[in-house]
Design an enzyme around this catalytic site. Structure first.
Site, PDB file in Angstrom:
ATOM      1  N   PHE A  33       5.654  -3.653  -9.748  1.00 54.35           N
ATOM      2  CA  PHE A  33       6.157  -4.540 -10.665  1.00 54.35           C
ATOM      3  C   PHE A  33       5.133  -5.851 -10.715  1.00 54.35           C
ATOM      4  O   PHE A  33       4.762  -6.260  -9.799  1.00 54.35           O
ATOM      5  CB  PHE A  33       7.746  -5.161 -10.087  1.00 54.35           C
ATOM      6  CG  PHE A  33       8.211  -6.447 -10.682  1.00 54.35           C
ATOM      7  CD1 PHE A  33       8.851  -6.231 -11.658  1.00 54.35           C
ATOM      8  CD2 PHE A  33       7.844  -7.637 -10.087  1.00 54.35           C
ATOM      9  CE1 PHE A  33       9.330  -7.397 -12.242  1.00 54.35           C
ATOM     10  CE2 PHE A  33       8.504  -8.510 -10.560  1.00 54.35           C
ATOM     11  CZ  PHE A  33       9.326  -8.661 -11.564  1.00 54.35           C
TER      12      PHE A  33
ATOM     13  N   THR B  46       2.923 -11.599 -11.086  1.00 56.85           N
ATOM     14  CA  THR B  46       2.037 -12.681 -10.873  1.00 56.85           C
ATOM     15  C   THR B  46       0.582 -12.526 -11.400  1.00 56.85           C
ATOM     16  O   THR B  46       0.034 -11.278 -11.874  1.00 56.85           O
ATOM     17  CB  THR B  46       1.626 -12.523  -9.245  1.00 56.85           C
ATOM     18  OG1 THR B  46       2.806 -12.664  -8.738  1.00 56.85           O
ATOM     19  CG2 THR B  46       0.799 -13.389  -8.837  1.00 56.85           C
TER      20      THR B  46
ATOM     21  N   SER C 114       3.787 -18.822  -8.004  1.00 59.95           N
ATOM     22  CA  SER C 114       5.108 -19.547  -7.857  1.00 59.95           C
ATOM     23  C   SER C 114       5.662 -20.059  -9.329  1.00 59.95           C
ATOM     24  O   SER C 114       6.792 -19.798  -9.808  1.00 59.95           O
ATOM     25  CB  SER C 114       5.113 -20.761  -7.119  1.00 59.95           C
ATOM     26  OG  SER C 114       4.669 -20.360  -5.667  1.00 59.95           O
TER      27      SER C 114
ATOM     28  N   ASP D 278      16.269 -11.329  -7.695  1.00 59.83           N
ATOM     29  CA  ASP D 278      17.497 -11.628  -7.012  1.00 59.83           C
ATOM     30  C   ASP D 278      18.038 -10.228  -6.455  1.00 59.83           C
ATOM     31  O   ASP D 278      18.641 -10.511  -5.241  1.00 59.83           O
ATOM     32  CB  ASP D 278      18.673 -11.862  -8.058  1.00 59.83           C
ATOM     33  CG  ASP D 278      18.416 -13.374  -8.658  1.00 59.83           C
ATOM     34  OD1 ASP D 278      17.710 -14.246  -7.849  1.00 59.83           O
ATOM     35  OD2 ASP D 278      19.269 -13.665  -9.793  1.00 59.83           O
TER      36      ASP D 278
ATOM     37  N   ARG E 219       5.760  -5.842  33.210  1.00 61.46           N
ATOM     38  CA  ARG E 219       4.521  -6.462  33.472  1.00 61.46           C
ATOM     39  C   ARG E 219       4.992  -7.346  34.913  1.00 61.46           C
ATOM     40  O   ARG E 219       5.736  -8.322  34.748  1.00 61.46           O
ATOM     41  CB  ARG E 219       4.247  -7.501  32.466  1.00 61.46           C
ATOM     42  CG  ARG E 219       3.088  -8.621  32.650  1.00 61.46           C
ATOM     43  CD  ARG E 219       1.766  -7.652  33.119  1.00 61.46           C
ATOM     44  NE  ARG E 219       0.698  -8.794  33.163  1.00 61.46           N
ATOM     45  CZ  ARG E 219      -0.345  -8.554  33.540  1.00 61.46           C
ATOM     46  NH1 ARG E 219      -0.850  -7.189  34.183  1.00 61.46           N
ATOM     47  NH2 ARG E 219      -1.343  -9.552  33.610  1.00 61.46           N
TER      48      ARG E 219
ATOM     49  N   GLU F 126       7.394 -12.035  -3.149  1.00 64.52           N
ATOM     50  CA  GLU F 126       8.822 -12.145  -3.866  1.00 64.52           C
ATOM     51  C   GLU F 126       9.268 -13.396  -4.101  1.00 64.52           C
ATOM     52  O   GLU F 126      10.464 -13.825  -3.786  1.00 64.52           O
ATOM     53  CB  GLU F 126       9.678 -11.326  -3.455  1.00 64.52           C
ATOM     54  CG  GLU F 126       9.467  -9.666  -3.462  1.00 64.52           C
ATOM     55  CD  GLU F 126      10.451  -8.683  -3.368  1.00 64.52           C
ATOM     56  OE1 GLU F 126      11.538  -9.008  -3.645  1.00 64.52           O
ATOM     57  OE2 GLU F 126       9.973  -7.611  -3.323  1.00 64.52           O
ATOM     58  N   GLY F 127       8.433 -14.305  -4.086  1.00 62.19           N
ATOM     59  CA  GLY F 127       8.531 -15.888  -4.320  1.00 62.19           C
ATOM     60  C   GLY F 127       8.429 -16.371  -2.703  1.00 62.19           C
ATOM     61  O   GLY F 127       9.019 -15.956  -1.873  1.00 62.19           O
TER      62      GLY F 127
HETATM   63  C1  LIG Z   1       0.427  -8.786  -0.088  1.00 60.24           C
HETATM   64  C2  LIG Z   1       1.123  -9.282  -1.585  1.00 60.24           C
HETATM   65  C3  LIG Z   1       1.666  -8.361  -2.346  1.00 60.24           C
HETATM   66  C4  LIG Z   1       2.305  -9.028  -3.575  1.00 60.24           C
HETATM   67  N1  LIG Z   1       2.977  -8.021  -4.485  1.00 60.24           N
HETATM   68  C5  LIG Z   1       3.152  -8.477  -5.583  1.00 60.24           C
HETATM   69  C6  LIG Z   1       3.660  -7.651  -6.630  1.00 60.24           C
HETATM   70  O1  LIG Z   1       3.871  -6.433  -6.483  1.00 60.24           O
HETATM   71  N2  LIG Z   1       3.979  -7.994  -7.902  1.00 60.24           N
HETATM   72  C7  LIG Z   1       3.811  -9.355  -8.068  1.00 60.24           C
HETATM   73  O2  LIG Z   1       4.152  -9.688  -9.434  1.00 60.24           O
HETATM   74  N3  LIG Z   1       3.309 -10.238  -7.280  1.00 60.24           N
HETATM   75  C8  LIG Z   1       2.985  -9.977  -6.006  1.00 60.24           C
HETATM   76  N4  LIG Z   1       2.688 -10.783  -5.245  1.00 60.24           N
HETATM   77  C9  LIG Z   1       2.110 -12.250  -5.403  1.00 60.24           C
HETATM   78  C10 LIG Z   1       3.224 -12.949  -4.859  1.00 60.24           C
HETATM   79  O3  LIG Z   1       4.693 -12.850  -5.469  1.00 60.24           O
HETATM   80  C11 LIG Z   1       2.764 -14.514  -4.900  1.00 60.24           C
HETATM   81  O4  LIG Z   1       1.722 -14.684  -4.153  1.00 60.24           O
HETATM   82  C12 LIG Z   1       3.594 -15.538  -4.760  1.00 60.24           C
HETATM   83  O5  LIG Z   1       4.865 -15.656  -5.463  1.00 60.24           O
HETATM   84  C13 LIG Z   1       3.177 -17.150  -4.308  1.00 60.24           C
HETATM   85  O6  LIG Z   1       2.318 -17.318  -5.580  1.00 60.24           O
HETATM   86  P1  LIG Z   1       0.906 -17.787  -4.996  1.00 60.24           P
HETATM   87  O7  LIG Z   1       0.136 -17.024  -3.997  1.00 60.24           O
HETATM   88  O8  LIG Z   1       0.096 -17.877  -6.508  1.00 60.24           O
HETATM   89  O9  LIG Z   1       1.029 -19.136  -4.436  1.00 60.24           O
HETATM   90  P2  LIG Z   1       1.068 -20.595  -4.918  1.00 60.24           P
HETATM   91  O10 LIG Z   1       2.128 -20.534  -6.049  1.00 60.24           O
HETATM   92  O11 LIG Z   1      -0.289 -21.139  -5.454  1.00 60.24           O
HETATM   93  O12 LIG Z   1       1.713 -21.591  -3.861  1.00 60.24           O
HETATM   94  C14 LIG Z   1       0.859 -22.288  -2.919  1.00 60.24           C
HETATM   95  C15 LIG Z   1       1.805 -23.235  -2.078  1.00 60.24           C
HETATM   96  O13 LIG Z   1       2.331 -24.068  -3.089  1.00 60.24           O
HETATM   97  C16 LIG Z   1       3.879 -23.851  -2.682  1.00 60.24           C
HETATM   98  N5  LIG Z   1       4.586 -24.220  -3.857  1.00 60.24           N
HETATM   99  C17 LIG Z   1       4.240 -23.872  -5.273  1.00 60.24           C
HETATM  100  N6  LIG Z   1       5.085 -24.181  -6.042  1.00 60.24           N
HETATM  101  C18 LIG Z   1       5.999 -25.063  -5.505  1.00 60.24           C
HETATM  102  C19 LIG Z   1       7.027 -25.589  -5.799  1.00 60.24           C
HETATM  103  N7  LIG Z   1       7.744 -25.839  -7.179  1.00 60.24           N
HETATM  104  N8  LIG Z   1       7.895 -26.267  -4.666  1.00 60.24           N
HETATM  105  C20 LIG Z   1       7.529 -26.132  -3.480  1.00 60.24           C
HETATM  106  N9  LIG Z   1       6.330 -25.597  -3.205  1.00 60.24           N
HETATM  107  C21 LIG Z   1       5.500 -25.073  -4.133  1.00 60.24           C
HETATM  108  C22 LIG Z   1       4.057 -22.324  -2.315  1.00 60.24           C
HETATM  109  O14 LIG Z   1       5.202 -22.086  -1.773  1.00 60.24           O
HETATM  110  C23 LIG Z   1       2.684 -22.306  -1.453  1.00 60.24           C
HETATM  111  O15 LIG Z   1       3.115 -22.773  -0.230  1.00 60.24           O
HETATM  112  C24 LIG Z   1       2.058 -10.467  -3.818  1.00 60.24           C
HETATM  113  C25 LIG Z   1       1.334 -11.059  -2.947  1.00 60.24           C
HETATM  114  C26 LIG Z   1       0.969 -10.594  -1.802  1.00 60.24           C
HETATM  115  C27 LIG Z   1       0.377 -11.492  -0.726  1.00 60.24           C
END
Ligand SMILES: Cc1cc2nc3c(=O)[nH]c(=O)nc-3n(C[C@H](O)[C@H](O)[C@H](O)COP(=O)(O)OP(=O)(O)OC[C@H]3O[C@@H](n4cnc5c(N)ncnc54)[C@H](O)[C@@H]3O)c2cc1C
Length: 385
Positions: A123, A126, A132, A240, A268, A364-365
């Site tokens: 899926f 990102t 996010s 969801d 232990r 997943e968010g």
């Molecule tokens: C191992 C792994 C597998 C993944 N697999 C998939 C996949 O299969 N498909 C896919 O589409 N994606 C995938 N992802 C992506 C994943 O869904 C995103 O990493 C995640 O949604 C967060 O986005 P970001 O890492 O860019 O963080 P950012 O959006 O850059 O966030 C950075 C920080 O800011 C905070 N933040 C950002 N916006 C807000 C807000 N509005 N309010 C409060 N806090 C906020 C976040 O909580 C976080 O702490 C994967 C990620 C990882 C690490």
């Protein structure tokens, strides 16, 4: 500890997943983590046991169960290795959009292959600049007669390269932003589609995460899921449905960490007795057990709520993912602490569990985003009241 009154079929799913965990995961989990290696053996075993078809309707070759049964399988497998389970769960994540928005032909073409585990899914939402803030994706899908031409980059996509079927969210009308997004089915061998390098991760190292590149990737128009402009809605509905699965992954992982800490602390010896005899240790384990059971009860309730056909599932689903992953992050960290230096050594899988748990708070968010979802639903309730 609690009896959740599982049906005979549900108990069979748990037992089948447990057996796969014992035979195909437990002996190798440490090695896969060390070498950052994906292995097909547990995936083939899951396919043979029909686990990929748990929530696929019977008419498409699945077992016809729901979110709850899927959570039971995910929980059980995650006790052995949350990385391996990520591969399994992410394939389910890619199957949901077809279930939600696929037409008859698309369902008949793809779901039986997915249910049989012959084809894994991914899926892809990102992008480098859109985590996010998923609505800020830039990948485009330009209409060209009977085709769509995809251009752009997807980042951190689980099952990149090992999946055959990719659900890709791309903009058919960039001016409209999220309302101009559409969902597409991309095949691994479509021209103009390439898989990037495998990422090096902190945890979940038995799973594969890659970039996806689209460079004038030409798709026949029957690869569109639903209608143009529905992509973001399909993606949000998918999440969801799948987020309780991340909660279940956390519960299984937490259970593994709890059992490991219990086993170790009861054996232990320090100051002439098992460290478990010190109340600081046994009370920590008691807290771990109680919090884990609360997380499990929430995940099960939410999964059953979804399976009841409930419409407003965003809030409960976010709660299950948020609470269970926070609980398990805490449990795994405490498990390392209760095991002292043994917990810190890579030979004992509990430090791996702590690394694995971290991602459950992110993908997943992130859990901050889950709290945004929960708060939004709370505000709606207040308005309605
Ligand atoms: C191992 C792994 C597998 C993944 N697999 C998939 C996949 O299969 N498909 C896919 O589409 N994606 C995938 N992802 C992506 C994943 O869904 C995103 O990493 C995640 O949604 C967060 O986005 P970001 O890492 O860019 O963080 P950012 O959006 O850059 O966030 C950075 C920080 O800011 C905070 N933040 C950002 N916006 C807000 C807000 N509005 N309010 C409060 N806090 C906020 C976040 O909580 C976080 O702490 C994967 C990620 C990882 C690490």
């Amino acid at each position: 500890m609690l009896d959740y009154f599982l049906t005979r079929e549900q108990k069979i799913i748990v037992e089948v997943a447990r057996q796969i965990g014992e035979d195909y995961i437990k002996p190798y989990a440490h090695e896969w983590d060390e070498k950052e290696e994906f292995d097909w053996r547990p995936i083939r075993a899951m396919a043979k046991a029909d686990l990929f078809g748990i929530f696929i309707p019977k008419e498409y070759g699945g077992l016809g169960f729901g979110t709850f049964e899927n959570c039971l399988a995910v929980e059980t497998l995650s006790k052995y290795c949350a990385g391996v389970t990520t591969t399994f769960a992410a394939s389910g994540l890619g199957a949901y959009p077809i279930l939600i928005a696929g037409n008859k032909e698309q369902k008949a073409k793809y779901l039986p292959e997915i249910a049989a585990g012959r084809k894994l899914c991914a899926f892809a939402l990102t992008e480098p600049q859109a985590g996010s803030d998923a609505a800020s994706i830039k990948t485009t899908a330009q209409k060209d007669g009977d085709y769509y031409i995809l251009n752009g980059i997807k980042q951190w996509i689980t099952n990149g390269g090992i999946a055959d079927i990719y659900i890709v969210i791309a903009l058919t009308d960039p001016k409209k932003g999220a309302r101009g997004a559409s969902a597409f089915i991309v095949h691994k061998n479509d021209p103009g589609f390439a898989i990037g390098q495998k990422e090096k991760k902190m945890g979940l190292r038995a799973s594969v995460t890659t970039e996806l590149f689209f460079s004038n990737c030409r798709l026949p128009k029957d690869r569109l899921l639903g209608r143009e402009g529905m992509g973001f809605i399909i993606a949000m509905r998918t999440l969801d449905l799948s987020r309780p699965g991340v909660g279940a992954q956390a519960v299984g992982l937490g259970q593994g960490a709890l059992e490991m800490a219990l086993h170790h602390t009861r054996r232990r010896i320090q100051f002439g007795q098992p460290v478990f005899n010190f109340q600081a240790v046994s009370h920590t384990l008691a807290e771990m057990a109680a919090k884990l059971e609360a997380a499990r009860a929430l995940v099960y309730s939410v999964a059953r709520y979804i399976d009841s056909g409930a419409k407003s599932i965003s809030g409960p689903s976010a709660m299950a993912k948020y609470l269970a992953s926070e609980t398990t992050m805490w449990i795994t960290e405490r498990a390392v602490q209760m095991m002292g230096g043994f917990g810190y050594m890579r030979e004992f899988l509990v430090e791996k569990m702590m690394r694995d748990a971290k991602c459950l708070q992110i993908y997943e968010g992130t859990n901050e985003i889950q709290k945004n979802v929960i708060a939004r639903e709370l505000a709606k309730l207040d308005q309605e009241g």
